[in-house]
Scaffold this motif. Sequence first.
Motif, PDB file in Angstrom:
ATOM      1  N   SER A  70       0.805  -1.061   0.166  1.00 37.09           N
ATOM      2  CA  SER A  70       0.177   0.228  -0.138  1.00 37.09           C
ATOM      3  C   SER A  70       0.915   1.461   0.170  1.00 37.09           C
ATOM      4  CB  SER A  70      -0.891  -0.148   1.266  1.00 37.09           C
ATOM      5  OG  SER A  70      -0.534  -0.050   2.510  1.00 37.09           O
ATOM      6  N   HIS A  71       1.791   1.204   0.795  1.00 36.88           N
ATOM      7  CA  HIS A  71       2.738   2.333   0.908  1.00 36.88           C
ATOM      8  C   HIS A  71       4.248   1.995   1.409  1.00 36.88           C
ATOM      9  CE1 HIS A  71       0.882   2.445   4.769  1.00 36.88           C
ATOM     10  NE2 HIS A  71       1.554   3.386   5.340  1.00 36.88           N
ATOM     11  N   ALA A  72       5.012   2.990   1.419  1.00 40.77           N
ATOM     12  CA  ALA A  72       6.429   2.716   1.773  1.00 40.77           C
ATOM     13  C   ALA A  72       6.829   2.535   3.287  1.00 40.77           C
ATOM     14  CB  ALA A  72       7.322   3.727   1.359  1.00 40.77           C
ATOM     15  N   HIS A  73       5.720   3.013   4.228  1.00 44.75           N
ATOM     16  CA  HIS A  73       5.999   2.990   5.639  1.00 44.75           C
ATOM     17  C   HIS A  73       6.627   1.625   6.033  1.00 44.75           C
ATOM     18  CE1 HIS A  73       3.615   6.773   6.332  1.00 44.75           C
ATOM     19  NE2 HIS A  73       4.595   7.006   5.934  1.00 44.75           N
ATOM     20  N   ALA A  74       7.169   1.459   7.007  1.00 42.86           N
ATOM     21  CA  ALA A  74       7.888   0.250   7.272  1.00 42.86           C
ATOM     22  C   ALA A  74       7.196  -0.966   7.862  1.00 42.86           C
ATOM     23  CB  ALA A  74       9.373   0.318   8.181  1.00 42.86           C
ATOM     24  N   GLY A 155      -1.738  10.734   0.040  1.00 40.37           N
ATOM     25  CA  GLY A 155      -2.388  11.536   1.291  1.00 40.37           C
ATOM     26  C   GLY A 155      -1.556  11.305   2.597  1.00 40.37           C
ATOM     27  N   HIS A 156      -1.926  10.159   2.861  1.00 45.86           N
ATOM     28  CA  HIS A 156      -1.372   9.559   4.192  1.00 45.86           C
ATOM     29  C   HIS A 156       0.178   9.635   3.880  1.00 45.86           C
ATOM     30  CE1 HIS A 156      -0.473   6.734   7.674  1.00 45.86           C
ATOM     31  NE2 HIS A 156       0.427   6.301   6.885  1.00 45.86           N
ATOM     32  N   ALA A 157       0.555   9.200   2.733  1.00 49.34           N
ATOM     33  CA  ALA A 157       1.961   9.104   2.568  1.00 49.34           C
ATOM     34  C   ALA A 157       1.990   9.145   0.889  1.00 49.34           C
ATOM     35  CB  ALA A 157       2.736   7.844   2.596  1.00 49.34           C
ATOM     36  N   LEU A 187      -3.049  10.843  10.077  1.00 44.71           N
ATOM     37  CA  LEU A 187      -2.218  11.951   9.672  1.00 44.71           C
ATOM     38  C   LEU A 187      -1.072  11.917  10.630  1.00 44.71           C
ATOM     39  CD1 LEU A 187      -4.707  15.008   9.389  1.00 44.71           C
ATOM     40  CD2 LEU A 187      -3.860  13.571   7.582  1.00 44.71           C
ATOM     41  N   GLN A 188       0.185  12.231   9.997  1.00 41.02           N
ATOM     42  CA  GLN A 188       1.431  12.056  10.675  1.00 41.02           C
ATOM     43  C   GLN A 188       2.321  13.339  10.263  1.00 41.02           C
ATOM     44  OE1 GLN A 188       2.112   7.838   9.558  1.00 41.02           O
ATOM     45  NE2 GLN A 188       2.620   7.566  11.599  1.00 41.02           N
ATOM     46  N   SER A 189       3.338  13.534  11.327  1.00 46.39           N
ATOM     47  CA  SER A 189       4.275  14.668  10.952  1.00 46.39           C
ATOM     48  C   SER A 189       5.179  14.099   9.819  1.00 46.39           C
ATOM     49  CB  SER A 189       4.847  15.105  12.247  1.00 46.39           C
ATOM     50  OG  SER A 189       5.308  14.232  12.783  1.00 46.39           O
TER      51      SER A 189
HETATM   52 ZN   LIG Z   1       1.590   4.555   7.015  1.00 44.11          ZN
END
Ligand SMILES: [Zn+2]
Length: 246
Positions: A70-74, A155-157, A187-189
């Motif tokens: 879905s996205h690159a977050h680990a 959006g999220h990432a 939402l994250q910084s």
């Molecule tokens: Zn994420």
Amino acid sequence: MQLTRRIHLVGSGVWGFGLSHASDCHVYLVDGGTEAALIDTGAGVDDAAILALIDASGISRERIRHAFVSHAHADHAGGAAGLREALGLTVHAAPEVAEILETGDEAKASVPVGRAQGTYTPDYVYRAVDRVERTRDGSRVRIGSLEIETVATPGHAAGHNAYLLHREGGADLFTGDTLLFGGMIILQSSWDCDLHAHLDSLRRLATHAHDGFFPGHLTFSVTDGARHVRAAVEAIERGGIPRTLF
Ligand SMILES: [Zn+2]
């Protein structure tokens, strides 16, 4: 853990059901009969736990040919390298995400943000993936009797994708971190979190009919999943933003 005729849960961490390593997102295994596919891959800290849950599902490892990230977050993508090696997978992601995965770029994957939150330990390693297939919005990949359609939801990432599973009698939506149960968002910084892109993505999700709702964390819905998208869109239409996890 079997959730529906076609969907198993083979990984889930502390923001879920504690089936595998604490850092893992939900890792779904979709069964198309002759072929199967993973949706997201967990953090890569303990691939063996996910492989054991795959084996317990009764779906043979040889049938699993693809992983859709879905996205690159680990917590979603860190397991792609190890599971690709173990299973011989073709890994699919949006172009922006593919670039981060192929270079193993911890900063662009916001691993330092996750470390600061305590999601990853100081010695966590974000492993690069040899090769990643680039998705396009609306592109479809056949998985046995099923099709998985990419729905671009940045959006999220950057480069976030949701995936729509087309099956006999309907469709199920896998939202990653774009939308959680009850219409909640994350939402994250982090450098690439973009509120307005995120709100547009939520509106776009509402144009894709689906039954099941399977997010990357917290609980899911097997039927009437569209109510979670409606809750988020109603908040936007009232001039606000959906509830946020943090
Ligand atoms: Zn994420």
